[in-house]
Design a protein around this motif. Structure first.
Motif, short mmCIF file in Angstrom:
data_model
loop_
_atom_site.label_atom_id
_atom_site.label_comp_id
_atom_site.label_asym_id
_atom_site.label_seq_id
_atom_site.Cartn_x
_atom_site.Cartn_y
_atom_site.Cartn_z
N ASN A 17 0.86 -1.20 0.00
CA ASN A 17 0.00 0.00 0.00
C ASN A 17 0.89 1.24 0.00
OD1 ASN A 17 -2.92 -1.13 0.59
ND2 ASN A 17 -1.53 -2.21 1.98
N LEU A 18 1.74 1.32 -1.03
CA LEU A 18 2.80 2.34 -1.04
C LEU A 18 2.23 3.76 -1.11
CD1 LEU A 18 5.84 2.70 -1.02
CD2 LEU A 18 5.82 2.60 -3.52
N LEU A 19 1.22 3.98 -1.95
CA LEU A 19 0.67 5.33 -2.11
C LEU A 19 0.05 5.82 -0.80
CD1 LEU A 19 -0.01 7.75 -3.86
CD2 LEU A 19 -2.11 6.58 -4.57
N ARG A 20 -0.72 4.94 -0.14
CA ARG A 20 -1.31 5.31 1.14
C ARG A 20 -0.23 5.57 2.18
NH1 ARG A 20 -5.34 1.06 3.48
NH2 ARG A 20 -3.39 -0.04 3.87
N ILE A 22 2.82 6.72 1.61
CA ILE A 22 3.46 8.01 1.32
C ILE A 22 2.58 9.17 1.78
CG2 ILE A 22 4.23 9.53 -0.54
CD1 ILE A 22 5.09 7.02 -2.08
N LEU A 23 1.29 9.08 1.48
CA LEU A 23 0.37 10.16 1.88
C LEU A 23 0.27 10.26 3.39
CD1 LEU A 23 -2.50 9.63 -0.74
CD2 LEU A 23 -0.70 11.38 -0.75
N ALA A 300 -1.69 16.01 13.00
CA ALA A 300 -1.14 14.95 12.15
C ALA A 300 -1.38 13.57 12.78
CB ALA A 300 0.35 15.18 11.94
N SER A 301 -1.27 13.46 14.11
CA SER A 301 -1.48 12.17 14.78
C SER A 301 -2.94 11.73 14.68
CB SER A 301 -1.06 12.27 16.24
OG SER A 301 -1.89 13.19 16.95
N ILE A 302 -3.87 12.70 14.75
CA ILE A 302 -5.28 12.36 14.59
C ILE A 302 -5.55 11.85 13.18
CG2 ILE A 302 -7.63 13.32 14.57
CD1 ILE A 302 -6.71 15.25 16.77
N GLY A 303 -4.93 12.52 12.18
CA GLY A 303 -5.06 12.06 10.81
C GLY A 303 -4.50 10.67 10.61
N LEU A 304 -3.36 10.38 11.26
CA LEU A 304 -2.75 9.06 11.15
C LEU A 304 -3.66 8.00 11.77
CD1 LEU A 304 -0.37 7.15 10.56
CD2 LEU A 304 0.57 7.80 12.78
N PHE A 345 8.02 7.05 11.31
CA PHE A 345 9.48 7.24 11.26
C PHE A 345 9.91 7.74 9.89
CE2 PHE A 345 13.95 5.90 11.31
CZ PHE A 345 14.33 6.41 12.55
N LEU A 346 9.32 7.17 8.83
CA LEU A 346 9.64 7.66 7.48
C LEU A 346 9.21 9.11 7.31
CD1 LEU A 346 8.57 4.55 5.34
CD2 LEU A 346 10.91 5.29 5.89
N GLY A 347 8.01 9.42 7.78
CA GLY A 347 7.56 10.82 7.73
C GLY A 347 8.42 11.72 8.59
N GLY A 348 8.89 11.18 9.72
CA GLY A 348 9.73 11.98 10.61
C GLY A 348 11.07 12.33 9.98
#
Length: 412
Positions: A17-20, A22-23, A300-304, A345-348
């Motif tokens: 689920n690479l696109l999801r 990344i988003l 951002a955490s709520i969105g995650l 972690f990737l987003g971080g």
């Protein structure tokens, strides 16, 4: 299924689920970028301030007439404004101080001055300052092209000047200004030196928009009101600073003839006192910036968490298959927690990288502090990402682990 296999399964799920992924990582990276970016900008600005004021020396202090800065007050009321420090008083103080400190005398001659060279002229934003033989050294001004004033020029009050970098570029188009003449304040001055480029310190021109002339020359120029002279004293040892300040107080009271029992008619300000005030201000900025970044990261955490909940719903049948094959509730929780942490972690990493670049870019517009990598905030940012992943991913992981395998297999 052991932990290693569970991690591999979580990574395979992320890859599928690479696109999801990344988003979702972008949501976290924006929050981390705002947090790290603001704190990096504050640290870089603070570094620029530290460099600016430390160049003046922590072992120096200035003496000015009390009330001269118009900030002197008593109990909320405007305090008494004392007569300015005269040229004779400044000279007398310098003689009485002797070898106990390196004393420089200066006087502000004019601000918002227009300087001309033929048909070319500057904007009305040039400051003219008069200084003695120690002025360049005490103020940490370095002559890049040409030379400082000679003893004869200082003693005789010659019409010579040392110009800032911006003035030289404006009037002489990148050529050396040494040996050429400029016209200002109704006089023609010969340029003997050019100062090093100082940069845009705290929104001002620094030494780039400054012209220095000999102190005697400034004292002889016609003016509407009397000059007030500023005195800077530099002591060789920082440990003897307080003793030197007390000694200077006694000398100045004698020079100014302040009556016994009356308050000082002058102010002594340490060069690092303003630095301490600026550090307090940047501390408040850091708290405020951290709060803004935290609020952004909270969003951002709520969105995650919302995306992870959707992921659990979409993969209900997959969870049922895994449970039917023997996966425990703990292993299901681990898989979804690992996915959330890896995504965060990737987003971080992306957020920290862009945050450091953004913070330094903002700071470069305000000061000349150089490129800063705040390793503390980098580490904190990555740890915050792991924490966000744990917090945002725990409930979806817990919900996934509690799904009934039979109902999950029947889910469409």
């Amino acid at each position: 299924m052991n932990l290693i296999e569970n991690i591999k399964e979580g990574l395979r799920s992320i890859q599928s689920n690479l696109l999801r992924t990344i988003l979702t990582a972008l949501i976290v990276s924006i929050g981390i970028m705002s947090l790290v970016g603001i704190l990096t900008a504050v640290d870089s600005i603070k570094y620029s301030i530290d460099q600016t004021f430390s160049s003046l020396g922590a072992n120096s202090y200035d003496i000015v007439s009390k009330g001269y800065t118009n900030r002197y007050s008593e109990n909320g009321r405007q305090g008494r404004i004392y007569p300015p420090i005269t040229y004779l008083q400044a000279r007398q103080y310098k003689e009485l101080t002797g070898d106990n400190g390196r004393v420089s005398l200066s006087a502000f001659i004019s601000g918002a001055t227009i300087v001309k060279n033929g048909n070319v002229k500057t904007n009305p934003n040039i400051n003219v300052q008069a200084g003695d033989e120690n002025y360049l050294l005490n103020e940490n001004y370095n002559v890049e092209v040409g030379r400082p004033f000679s003893n004869s020029e200082l003693e005789n009050g010659a019409n010579v000047a040392i110009v800032g970098n911006e003035i030289s570029e404006k009037l002489f188009k990148g050529k050396s200004p040494v040996g050429h003449s400029i016209f200002m304040l109704g006089r023609r001055f010969k340029v003997v030196g050019q100062l090093e480029k100082s940069g845009n310190n705290m929104g001002g021109g620094g030494a780039d928009r400054l012209i220095i002339i000999p102190l005697v020359t400034g004292n002889q120029m016609p003016r509407q009101k009397a000059l007030t002279y500023e005195i800077k004293t530099v002591v060789l040892s920082k440990e003897s600073l307080f003793y030197a300040m007390a000694e200077s107080t006694g000398i100045m009271r004698k020079v100014r003839r302040d009556p016994l029992g009356q308050e000082d008619s002058f102010e002594i300000n340490r060069s690092d006192s303003m630095l301490k005030s600026m550090n307090e201000i940047t501390g408040y900025l850091k708290v405020g910036g951290g709060l803004v970044g935290f609020i952004t990261l909270l969003g951002a955490s709520i969105g995650l968490m919302n995306i992870m909940m959707v992921s659990v719903t979409e993969r209900t049948r997959e969870i049922g298959v895994r449970k039917a094959l023997g996966a425990t509730a703990k292993q299901i929780r681990q898989q979804f927690l690992i996915e959330a942490i890896v995504i965060c972690f990737l987003g971080g990493i992306a957020g920290v990288l862009f945050g450091v670049l953004m913070g330094n870019a903002v700071a470069s517009l305000i000061g000349n502090g150089g490129f800063i990598v705040p390793w503390l905030w980098v580490f904190v940012g990555l740890m915050v990402c792991v924490g966000v992943g744990l917090i945002s991913g725990y409930y979806p992981a817990f919900r996934a682990s509690k799904l009934d395998p039979i109902e999950s297999l029947r889910y469409e």
